[in-house]
Design a protein around this motif. Structure first.
Motif, PDB file in Angstrom:
ATOM      1  N   ASP A 180      -9.274   9.138  -1.716  1.00 21.31           N
ATOM      2  CA  ASP A 180     -10.083   7.926  -1.621  1.00 21.31           C
ATOM      3  C   ASP A 180      -9.206   6.702  -1.364  1.00 21.31           C
ATOM      4  O   ASP A 180      -9.568   5.806  -0.576  1.00 21.31           O
ATOM      5  CB  ASP A 180     -10.899   7.725  -2.897  1.00 21.31           C
ATOM      6  CG  ASP A 180     -11.941   8.822  -3.102  1.00 21.31           C
ATOM      7  OD1 ASP A 180     -12.299   9.485  -2.106  1.00 21.31           O
ATOM      8  OD2 ASP A 180     -12.384   9.009  -4.260  1.00 21.31           O
ATOM      9  N   LEU A 181      -8.055   6.660  -2.020  1.00 24.07           N
ATOM     10  CA  LEU A 181      -7.150   5.517  -1.850  1.00 24.07           C
ATOM     11  C   LEU A 181      -6.592   5.484  -0.428  1.00 24.07           C
ATOM     12  O   LEU A 181      -6.475   4.408   0.188  1.00 24.07           O
ATOM     13  CB  LEU A 181      -6.007   5.628  -2.862  1.00 24.07           C
ATOM     14  CG  LEU A 181      -5.202   4.350  -3.152  1.00 24.07           C
ATOM     15  CD1 LEU A 181      -6.120   3.259  -3.696  1.00 24.07           C
ATOM     16  CD2 LEU A 181      -4.088   4.663  -4.160  1.00 24.07           C
ATOM     17  N   GLU A 182      -6.271   6.658   0.111  1.00 19.57           N
ATOM     18  CA  GLU A 182      -5.745   6.727   1.483  1.00 19.57           C
ATOM     19  C   GLU A 182      -6.780   6.222   2.475  1.00 19.57           C
ATOM     20  O   GLU A 182      -6.458   5.489   3.434  1.00 19.57           O
ATOM     21  CB  GLU A 182      -5.348   8.170   1.791  1.00 19.57           C
ATOM     22  CG  GLU A 182      -4.749   8.382   3.182  1.00 19.57           C
ATOM     23  CD  GLU A 182      -5.803   8.843   4.187  1.00 19.57           C
ATOM     24  OE1 GLU A 182      -5.556   8.712   5.399  1.00 19.57           O
ATOM     25  OE2 GLU A 182      -6.860   9.335   3.742  1.00 19.57           O
ATOM     26  N   ARG A 183      -8.046   6.588   2.290  1.00 21.87           N
ATOM     27  CA  ARG A 183      -9.107   6.116   3.180  1.00 21.87           C
ATOM     28  C   ARG A 183      -9.261   4.597   3.082  1.00 21.87           C
ATOM     29  O   ARG A 183      -9.439   3.900   4.091  1.00 21.87           O
ATOM     30  CB  ARG A 183     -10.424   6.801   2.814  1.00 21.87           C
ATOM     31  CG  ARG A 183     -10.469   8.277   3.205  1.00 21.87           C
ATOM     32  CD  ARG A 183     -11.763   8.892   2.715  1.00 21.87           C
ATOM     33  NE  ARG A 183     -11.857  10.311   3.094  1.00 21.87           N
ATOM     34  CZ  ARG A 183     -12.823  11.130   2.669  1.00 21.87           C
ATOM     35  NH1 ARG A 183     -13.759  10.669   1.844  1.00 21.87           N
ATOM     36  NH2 ARG A 183     -12.841  12.396   3.057  1.00 21.87           N
ATOM     37  N   ARG A 184      -9.192   4.071   1.859  1.00 22.32           N
ATOM     38  CA  ARG A 184      -9.357   2.632   1.662  1.00 22.32           C
ATOM     39  C   ARG A 184      -8.225   1.860   2.325  1.00 22.32           C
ATOM     40  O   ARG A 184      -8.450   0.820   2.969  1.00 22.32           O
ATOM     41  CB  ARG A 184      -9.416   2.324   0.168  1.00 22.32           C
ATOM     42  CG  ARG A 184      -9.887   0.900  -0.125  1.00 22.32           C
ATOM     43  CD  ARG A 184     -10.149   0.731  -1.607  1.00 22.32           C
ATOM     44  NE  ARG A 184      -8.904   0.591  -2.346  1.00 22.32           N
ATOM     45  CZ  ARG A 184      -8.770   0.934  -3.624  1.00 22.32           C
ATOM     46  NH1 ARG A 184      -9.773   1.479  -4.275  1.00 22.32           N
ATOM     47  NH2 ARG A 184      -7.623   0.760  -4.241  1.00 22.32           N
ATOM     48  N   TYR A 185      -7.016   2.373   2.212  1.00 18.83           N
ATOM     49  CA  TYR A 185      -5.872   1.673   2.806  1.00 18.83           C
ATOM     50  C   TYR A 185      -5.879   1.793   4.323  1.00 18.83           C
ATOM     51  O   TYR A 185      -5.422   0.875   5.025  1.00 18.83           O
ATOM     52  CB  TYR A 185      -4.569   2.224   2.235  1.00 18.83           C
ATOM     53  CG  TYR A 185      -4.307   1.784   0.804  1.00 18.83           C
ATOM     54  CD1 TYR A 185      -4.987   0.699   0.256  1.00 18.83           C
ATOM     55  CD2 TYR A 185      -3.375   2.434   0.012  1.00 18.83           C
ATOM     56  CE1 TYR A 185      -4.758   0.290  -1.043  1.00 18.83           C
ATOM     57  CE2 TYR A 185      -3.127   2.028  -1.291  1.00 18.83           C
ATOM     58  CZ  TYR A 185      -3.825   0.963  -1.810  1.00 18.83           C
ATOM     59  OH  TYR A 185      -3.600   0.542  -3.100  1.00 18.83           O
TER      60      TYR A 185
ATOM     61  N   ARG B  67      -8.611  11.145  -6.103  1.00 21.54           N
ATOM     62  CA  ARG B  67      -8.333   9.709  -6.142  1.00 21.54           C
ATOM     63  C   ARG B  67      -7.388   9.304  -4.997  1.00 21.54           C
ATOM     64  O   ARG B  67      -7.566   8.250  -4.375  1.00 21.54           O
ATOM     65  CB  ARG B  67      -7.710   9.323  -7.480  1.00 21.54           C
ATOM     66  CG  ARG B  67      -8.625   9.488  -8.686  1.00 21.54           C
ATOM     67  CD  ARG B  67      -8.031   8.835  -9.925  1.00 21.54           C
ATOM     68  NE  ARG B  67      -8.814   9.154 -11.107  1.00 21.54           N
ATOM     69  CZ  ARG B  67      -8.480  10.103 -11.984  1.00 21.54           C
ATOM     70  NH1 ARG B  67      -7.373  10.808 -11.805  1.00 21.54           N
ATOM     71  NH2 ARG B  67      -9.243  10.345 -13.042  1.00 21.54           N
TER      72      ARG B  67
ATOM     73  N   LYS C 200      -0.701  11.754   2.185  1.00 24.51           N
ATOM     74  CA  LYS C 200      -1.850  12.507   1.696  1.00 24.51           C
ATOM     75  C   LYS C 200      -1.609  14.007   1.824  1.00 24.51           C
ATOM     76  O   LYS C 200      -1.972  14.789   0.929  1.00 24.51           O
ATOM     77  CB  LYS C 200      -3.104  12.111   2.459  1.00 24.51           C
ATOM     78  CG  LYS C 200      -4.375  12.778   1.905  1.00 24.51           C
ATOM     79  CD  LYS C 200      -5.604  12.425   2.698  1.00 24.51           C
ATOM     80  CE  LYS C 200      -5.639  13.185   4.007  1.00 24.51           C
ATOM     81  NZ  LYS C 200      -6.940  13.065   4.715  1.00 24.51           N
TER      82      LYS C 200
ATOM     83  N   THR D  51      -8.589   1.838   6.115  1.00 19.15           N
ATOM     84  CA  THR D  51      -9.589   0.843   6.505  1.00 19.15           C
ATOM     85  C   THR D  51      -9.022  -0.571   6.426  1.00 19.15           C
ATOM     86  O   THR D  51      -9.238  -1.410   7.310  1.00 19.15           O
ATOM     87  CB  THR D  51     -10.839   0.959   5.608  1.00 19.15           C
ATOM     88  OG1 THR D  51     -11.374   2.286   5.718  1.00 19.15           O
ATOM     89  CG2 THR D  51     -11.891  -0.042   6.021  1.00 19.15           C
ATOM     90  N   ALA D  52      -8.258  -0.834   5.361  1.00 15.96           N
ATOM     91  CA  ALA D  52      -7.656  -2.160   5.206  1.00 15.96           C
ATOM     92  C   ALA D  52      -6.677  -2.447   6.342  1.00 15.96           C
ATOM     93  O   ALA D  52      -6.578  -3.590   6.834  1.00 15.96           O
ATOM     94  CB  ALA D  52      -6.944  -2.251   3.860  1.00 15.96           C
TER      95      ALA D  52
ATOM     96  N   ASP E  96      -8.569  -3.469   9.352  1.00 16.78           N
ATOM     97  CA  ASP E  96      -9.047  -4.849   9.204  1.00 16.78           C
ATOM     98  C   ASP E  96      -7.936  -5.831   9.562  1.00 16.78           C
ATOM     99  O   ASP E  96      -8.188  -6.876  10.200  1.00 16.78           O
ATOM    100  CB  ASP E  96      -9.513  -5.096   7.772  1.00 16.78           C
ATOM    101  CG  ASP E  96     -10.794  -4.331   7.442  1.00 16.78           C
ATOM    102  OD1 ASP E  96     -11.498  -3.927   8.388  1.00 16.78           O
ATOM    103  OD2 ASP E  96     -11.068  -4.133   6.234  1.00 16.78           O
TER     104      ASP E  96
ATOM    105  N   GLU F 276       0.834  -1.211   0.000  1.00 18.38           N
ATOM    106  CA  GLU F 276       0.000   0.000   0.000  1.00 18.38           C
ATOM    107  C   GLU F 276       0.865   1.257   0.000  1.00 18.38           C
ATOM    108  O   GLU F 276       0.612   2.208  -0.747  1.00 18.38           O
ATOM    109  CB  GLU F 276      -0.918  -0.023   1.220  1.00 18.38           C
ATOM    110  CG  GLU F 276      -1.969  -1.102   1.178  1.00 18.38           C
ATOM    111  CD  GLU F 276      -2.677  -1.293   2.509  1.00 18.38           C
ATOM    112  OE1 GLU F 276      -3.607  -2.118   2.561  1.00 18.38           O
ATOM    113  OE2 GLU F 276      -2.289  -0.614   3.492  1.00 18.38           O
TER     114      GLU F 276
END
Length: 556
Positions: free
Chosen positions: A484-489, A481, A519, A491-492, A495, A445
């Motif tokens: 959005d990618l920073e938020r997704r990573y 973009r 970011k 969250t990952a 997890d 990531e």
């Protein structure tokens, strides 16, 4: 005493008039003159012709020398081509001396009145800058007339006659005196016109006047050398090479003064014509005779002033902020923009090294990269200080906008450098020293975010350089973009924590801080696009307009 003071005031008015013309032309047509010079370097003869034309407008071979030197310093033209330009520049100055030697005093009030009206009513426009030039022309003509008037009563004084009579006792003394006058006045044109006026008033003998003319030509070359004394080696090579040509010319023409007085002067109407035509003949003969020596003189100057080897330290220092370009705002803006890109190159090196440190735990590289942030800060300070010395009132609307864009760009690069330095410190303290590692997924990531970041930096540099609206729009879209990618990573990563991954737990704080810092870096990079989009009307009050703009749409 009063008459002497009047004469000094008249000479000062003459120098001031030439200064007004020079600065007015540079402010009104500086960028166009630069283009003329840049596009005429196909061979030495076209280069010399461009030098004649540009100098005829600027009325100063010194100003042309500074402009040409800046081109060499930026790598736009070669040293021999620059020396060819200067051969034409000397002829251009001499032609203007001949023009002003005619009785044009009747134009002085018309020029001054018209110029003042244009300057006061349209000061910040092209018409106002042309008005400044017209005022300068009127003051030159007025000053020449006043010098003749002030010289008459002084000539009747026995002490003055004895003093001036001693000037013609030695040719070397006359050359040195003329050289000093040209350096102090910063204009050989003004000095030669003064010499012609004094010779016409019989305040000095004609043979002394010709010696002073030789010195004035030498002084114009010396003035350029002194002005560029603190500039880069490439810049100084031009002024020193031009001085070498002038020294050769004086050595060639000094023995010919007697021949001129015996064979040429009897054919001329008076002393004024003798002085200005001797000045013109000197520069024409010197330029024609030496135009073929530009290559040998360039090699000589290169040996006298060799370029310093590019060490890593010298590559980091400011290298495009040419102080001799400051009198030419459009050229100074270009110098500052190039230095801003140099600052961005250093930032890119830091960013590339940052990922290497994260992957390899290289403490030595981390320390070297952190020191580079000091270089970024130094470049920011140097650019900011240089920009403050550019006269803002001399900038048109487009140049003023560019001035602001450069300051904004350098601020963003300085802040990016600070963030990279803090990231490196965190990596040292929270990963390298404790001996921890990112999980395979987490490292992937970070690598992807870093790759996008470097691509966005390069796109941002292109946007800053070219002002392409389509690319600026792409940069803003990349900001969305990346967010959005920073938020997704993020969250990952959470997890993975819930799965009790040991590597993720150990580096959790660092991982979250790192992608957040990336970011922030991306936000600073994408900020480069906002001035371009705003000037193109592509920004809504709170968001990017959705209407697509053509790729070739550029900021006007």
């Amino acid at each position: 005493m009063k008459d002497l003071l009047n004469l000094f005031a008249d000479v000062a008015l003459l120098v001031w008039g030439t200064q007004l013309v020079r600065t007015g032309v540079l402010r009104a047509f500086g960028s166009n003159l630069r283009q003329v010079l840049a596009h005429s370097m196909g061979n030495r003869f076209t280069a010399a012709l461009s030098g004649i034309g540009v100098t005829a407008l600027l009325q100063s071979s010194t100003a042309t020398s500074l402009m040409t030197s800046s081109f060499v310093g930026q790598g736009l033209i070669t040293l021999p081509a620059a020396l060819a330009v200067m051969r034409g520049a000397d002829i251009g100055t001499a032609l203007m001396v001949v023009l002003f030697s005619f009785d044009l005093s009747w134009l002085s009030p018309l020029f001054i009145f018209t110029g003042v009206v244009l300057f006061l009513t349209r000061q910040d426009t092209l018409a106002g800058r042309i008005g400044r030039v017209v005022i300068g022309l009127g003051l030159i003509l007025l000053a020449l007339q006043l010098i003749m008037v002030s010289a008459a009563p002084l000539l009747a004084t026995p002490a003055v006659r004895a003093l001036l009579g001693s000037v013609g006792s030695d040719l070397l003394t006359e050359i040195i005196l003329g050289m000093l006058l040209a350096v102090m006045a910063y204009s050989s044109l003004a000095v030669v016109l003064l010499i012609a006026a004094l010779a016409a008033s019989s305040m000095i003998s004609l043979d002394a006047a010709l010696g002073l003319v030789l010195g004035a030509n030498l002084g114009s070359g010396l003035a350029a050398v002194l002005t560029t004394a603190k500039s880069a080696v490439e810049v100084r090579q031009v002024s020193v090479g031009n001085l070498v040509f002038k020294m050769l010319g004086v050595a060639l023409m000094a023995p010919c003064v007697g021949l001129w007085l015996r064979h040429v002067q009897p054919l001329l109407p008076g002393p004024t014509h003798g002085v200005v035509l001797f000045h013109l003949g000197f520069n024409v003969i010197m330029s024609v005779a030496f135009i073929g020596l530009t290559q040998p003189v360039a090699r000589l100057v290169a040996r006298l002033l060799p370029k310093k080897p590019d060490t890593s330290a010298s590559q980091m220092r400011p290298r495009h902020l040419d102080p001799s370009a400051l009198p030419m705002p459009s050229l100074a803006i270009s110098c500052a923009a190039r230095e801003a890109l140099h600052q961005a190159d250093v930032v890119e090196t830091m960013m590339n090294g940052m990922l290497t440190v994260i992957k390899t735990n290289d403490l030595r590289l981390a320390q070297e990269l952190r020191k580079m942030d000091d270089t970024v800060d130094e470049l920011y300070t140097a650019i900011k200080y240089y920009m403050t010395k550019i006269p803002r009132e001399a900038l048109d609307e487009e140049e003023s906008r560019r001035w602001t864009d450069i300051i904004s760009f350098t601020i963003n690069m300085e802040q990016v450098g600070d963030i990279v330095e803090r990231v490196l410190i965190d990596v040292e303290d929270k990963k390298i020293k404790p001996g921890r590692s990112f999980s395979e997924a987490g490292m992937a990531e970070i690598t992807e975010l870093h790759a996008r970041l470097v691509d966005n930096l390069r796109l941002g540099m292109s946007v800053f350089l070219n002002g392409n609206v389509h690319d600026a729009q792409r940069l803003i879209e990349e900001k969305m973009r990346f967010r959005d990618l920073e938020r997704r990573y993020a969250t990952a990563h959470l997890d993975r924590l819930s799965e009790n991954s040991v590597l993720s737990i150990e580096t959790s704080s660092l991982h979250i801080d790192l992608i957040s810092d990336l970011k922030r870096i991306n936000s600073h990079i994408c900020s480069i696009a906002y001035p371009i989009l705003d000037s193109a009307g592509a920004l809504a009050p709170n968001r990017l307009k959705t209407a697509a703009l053509g790729q070739d749409n550029r900021r006007s």
